[in-house]
Design a protein around this motif. Structure first.
Motif, mmCIF file in Angstrom:
data_model
loop_
_atom_site.group_PDB
_atom_site.id
_atom_site.type_symbol
_atom_site.label_atom_id
_atom_site.label_comp_id
_atom_site.label_asym_id
_atom_site.label_seq_id
_atom_site.Cartn_x
_atom_site.Cartn_y
_atom_site.Cartn_z
ATOM 1 N N LEU A 71 6.052 11.653 -2.009
ATOM 2 C CA LEU A 71 6.862 10.438 -1.992
ATOM 3 C C LEU A 71 6.059 9.162 -1.785
ATOM 4 O O LEU A 71 6.194 8.199 -2.549
ATOM 5 N N VAL A 72 5.225 9.137 -0.748
ATOM 6 C CA VAL A 72 4.506 7.908 -0.396
ATOM 7 C C VAL A 72 3.268 7.731 -1.260
ATOM 8 O O VAL A 72 2.958 6.621 -1.711
ATOM 9 N N SER A 73 2.560 8.826 -1.520
ATOM 10 C CA SER A 73 1.300 8.728 -2.259
ATOM 11 C C SER A 73 1.491 8.689 -3.767
ATOM 12 O O SER A 73 0.541 8.445 -4.504
ATOM 13 N N ASN A 74 2.717 8.915 -4.248
ATOM 14 C CA ASN A 74 2.927 8.960 -5.697
ATOM 15 C C ASN A 74 4.224 8.274 -6.132
ATOM 16 O O ASN A 74 4.200 7.142 -6.595
ATOM 17 N N ILE A 75 5.351 8.946 -5.977
ATOM 18 C CA ILE A 75 6.608 8.471 -6.559
ATOM 19 C C ILE A 75 6.978 7.079 -6.067
ATOM 20 O O ILE A 75 7.499 6.251 -6.830
ATOM 21 N N GLY A 76 6.666 6.768 -4.808
ATOM 22 C CA GLY A 76 7.009 5.461 -4.258
ATOM 23 C C GLY A 76 6.301 4.294 -4.916
ATOM 24 O O GLY A 76 6.749 3.150 -4.799
ATOM 25 N N GLY A 77 5.206 4.551 -5.625
ATOM 26 C CA GLY A 77 4.433 3.454 -6.211
ATOM 27 C C GLY A 77 4.879 3.043 -7.592
ATOM 28 O O GLY A 77 4.074 2.536 -8.386
ATOM 29 N N SER A 78 6.159 3.217 -7.903
ATOM 30 C CA SER A 78 6.593 3.030 -9.292
ATOM 31 C C SER A 78 7.355 1.735 -9.561
ATOM 32 O O SER A 78 7.718 1.473 -10.702
ATOM 33 N N LEU A 79 7.572 0.893 -8.547
ATOM 34 C CA LEU A 79 8.425 -0.274 -8.758
ATOM 35 C C LEU A 79 7.686 -1.560 -9.120
ATOM 36 O O LEU A 79 8.300 -2.491 -9.634
ATOM 37 N N THR A 80 6.391 -1.642 -8.831
ATOM 38 C CA THR A 80 5.626 -2.841 -9.198
ATOM 39 C C THR A 80 4.257 -2.420 -9.727
ATOM 40 O O THR A 80 3.794 -1.310 -9.441
ATOM 41 N N PRO A 81 3.588 -3.306 -10.466
ATOM 42 C CA PRO A 81 2.238 -2.997 -10.939
ATOM 43 C C PRO A 81 1.236 -2.793 -9.808
ATOM 44 O O PRO A 81 0.158 -2.248 -10.036
ATOM 45 N N LEU A 82 1.567 -3.263 -8.607
ATOM 46 C CA LEU A 82 0.663 -3.084 -7.476
ATOM 47 C C LEU A 82 0.733 -1.673 -6.916
ATOM 48 O O LEU A 82 -0.147 -1.255 -6.166
ATOM 49 N N GLY A 83 1.790 -0.944 -7.269
ATOM 50 C CA GLY A 83 2.005 0.351 -6.651
ATOM 51 C C GLY A 83 1.021 1.419 -7.080
ATOM 52 O O GLY A 83 0.536 2.183 -6.247
#
Length: 495
Positions: A209-221
């Motif tokens: 969740l934190v190291s992968n899927i959570g980083g999908s909402l902005t280009p910074l993720g």
């Protein structure tokens, strides 16, 4: 004995390189620098990241590679998976990061020789200079700066509190990056759960969740989305991935809560009482590092060719960003109390492990990516679900950033488009881009090497005496939990 074996392998790889240069009559420096100038003229490295388009599109000189050229890449994956398992001796040998570097250089050296023999010196130069170096510096900045932020206190390690940790980390990852969120929260989460015996599942879901899927909402993720932003994808476009993110994370959070409730019931009454009696209110120390973390975010967002047009003509100007990131690391060091990192049990071991292993991974994956670029159309990928699964599948074992760009180029070619603007203006093209983006970001969670924070979280957990699953053991978890989730996403969004 094993040290001698890998030293011999490294020596043989160097001999191979020398023989290649002698046979081709081209020095590596001449070949790579000449190729760099050619690609710079085409603007390939305008943002400091290579592979903005496929190699073929820029006329990069090189012969078609044989399939067996991926053997070093397969060997490095097998080494990561099997050496910790074969015997106690190999497990002990693998624990030393210097041995990882030795193996990484040995297999990377073999790929170096193969690529030079087929005139791909320019690709080596681009990958290591414009991909690997910025990749490691960004990770190091996020890792070191977040290591100076102490989330003190010790709340009760209940399923509700653990789930809240994961929810916060999942959404935070899109705004400070998966690496930043992972390194900021993994130690407090482990401290909270230090009184419990059953913790492995919590770390695994944290990686998902934190190291992968959570980083999908902005280009910074996540790096693939950042490269898409530099290709012309609007900054806010990635918010369109919110439905996929919320469904995937929602499913996994529900599963986690049920799982952790069961595991919490297996803890001894003594441990539960101890956890309850040692509660401490949450607090924050090292707040100055939040300023430096903001500096990292702003550097990544604005120090690129979109805001410094000269980078397109002079690609090395992009290293202004890396210089700023190094400066932020120094600022973090001189403005932070050393005791803060001691409280976090901070060591350089995890980032060292990533840096050492990814030298070999970046080198050995070049033949795999080139074969994918040159023969991708032969895979017969035309549908959204195919782009989702194939992009994701390769992202699980290759670096997801160049994989994203490879399949983005494949989508453009399939639709007859030449740029991202055309893709976004076409309903079919935009849906393909969503499939590529979600596949690249989400399926980085399939293996430890799918995304760099995965390895870093694993290393931090092991430093805290948590026995994490082997490479293969982790894959079993990911296949049992993630694959059904991704099948549901496919049915909802990509068919």
């Amino acid at each position: 004995m094993r040290n001698k074996f890998f030293t011999t392998l490294l020596f043989l790889s160097l001999v191979l390189n020398v023989s290649v240069w002698a046979e081709t009559g081209v020095s590596p420096q001449t070949n790579t620098l000449a190729q760099s100038e050619t690609d710079a003229g085409h603007g390939e490295h305008g943002n400091g990241n290579s592979h903005q388009e496929t190699a073929a599109a820029h006329g990069e000189a090189g012969d078609d590679l044989p399939l067996w050229s991926v053997i070093p890449f397969v060997l490095i994956l097998l080494s990561i998976a099997l050496l910790p398992l074969i015997s106690h001796t190999t497990e002990h040998w693998w624990e030393n990061n210097n041995n990882k570097l030795l193996l990484s250089l040995a297999l990377g050296g073999v790929s170096f020789g193969i690529l030079m023999a087929h005139s791909w010196g320019g690709k080596i130069f681009h990958t290591m200079v414009f991909d690997y170096i910025p990749f490691i510096i960004l990770l190091a900045a996020l890792f070191y700066i977040s290591g100076g932020i102490v989330l003190k206190g010790d709340i009760e390690a209940t399923p509700v509190n653990n789930t809240i940790f994961l929810v916060v980390g999942t959404f935070l990852a899109s705004f400070i990056g998966t690496t930043g969120a992972s390194m900021l929260l993994i130690r407090p989460l482990l401290k909270t759960n230090s009184e419990r015996k059953h913790v492995v599942h919590t770390v695994i879901f944290f990686i998902f969740l934190v190291s992968n899927i959570g980083g999908s909402l902005t280009p910074l993720g996540d790096p693939p989305l950042f490269l898409g932003y530099l290709q012309g994808v609007p900054f806010v476009w990635t918010f369109k991935l919110f439905p996929q993110m919320i469904i995937a994370s929602g499913i996994l959070l529900v599963i986690y809560f049920i799982w952790d409730t069961i595991m919490h019931g297996k803890e001894t009454k003594k441990d539960i009482r101890y956890d309850h009696s040692h509660r401490q209110p949450l607090g924050l120390e090292g707040q100055v590092n939040l300023l430096w973390l903001l500096g990292v975010i702003l550097s990544v967002a604005f120090l690129n060719q979109n805001y410094i047009p000269a980078i397109e003509k002079y690609p090395f100007l992009a290293f202004i960003r890396e210089a700023v990131l190094v400066g932020l690391i120094v600022l973090s060091k001189v403005t932070s109390d050393p005791k803060l990192r001691e409280k976090n049990k901070f060591t350089l071991g995890p980032i060292q492990e990533v840096a050492y292993l990814f030298i070999g991974i970046f080198l050995t994956m070049i033949p795999a990516l080139l074969l994918l670029e040159h023969h991708g159309k032969e895979l017969g990928i035309t549908e959204r679900w195919q782009f989702f699964w194939v992009t994701g599948g390769f992202s699980g074992v290759l670096d997801n950033a160049p994989t994203y760009l490879t399949f983005l180029s494949l989508a453009k070619g399939l639709l007859g488009f030449s740029n991202v603007t055309q893709i976004l203006a076409d309903p079919v093209g935009e849906e393909l881009l969503k499939a590529i983006s979600v596949g690249a970001v989400f399926m980085g969670a399939l293996t430890y090497i799918g995304n760099a924070p995965n390895f870093m979280v694993k290393s931090v957990a092991e430093e805290n005496k948590i026995k994490m699953p082997s490479f293969g053991g982790y894959v079993v978890y990911s296949f049992l939990l993630l694959v059904p989730t991704f099948l549901l996403l496919t049915w909802i969004f990509f068919v």
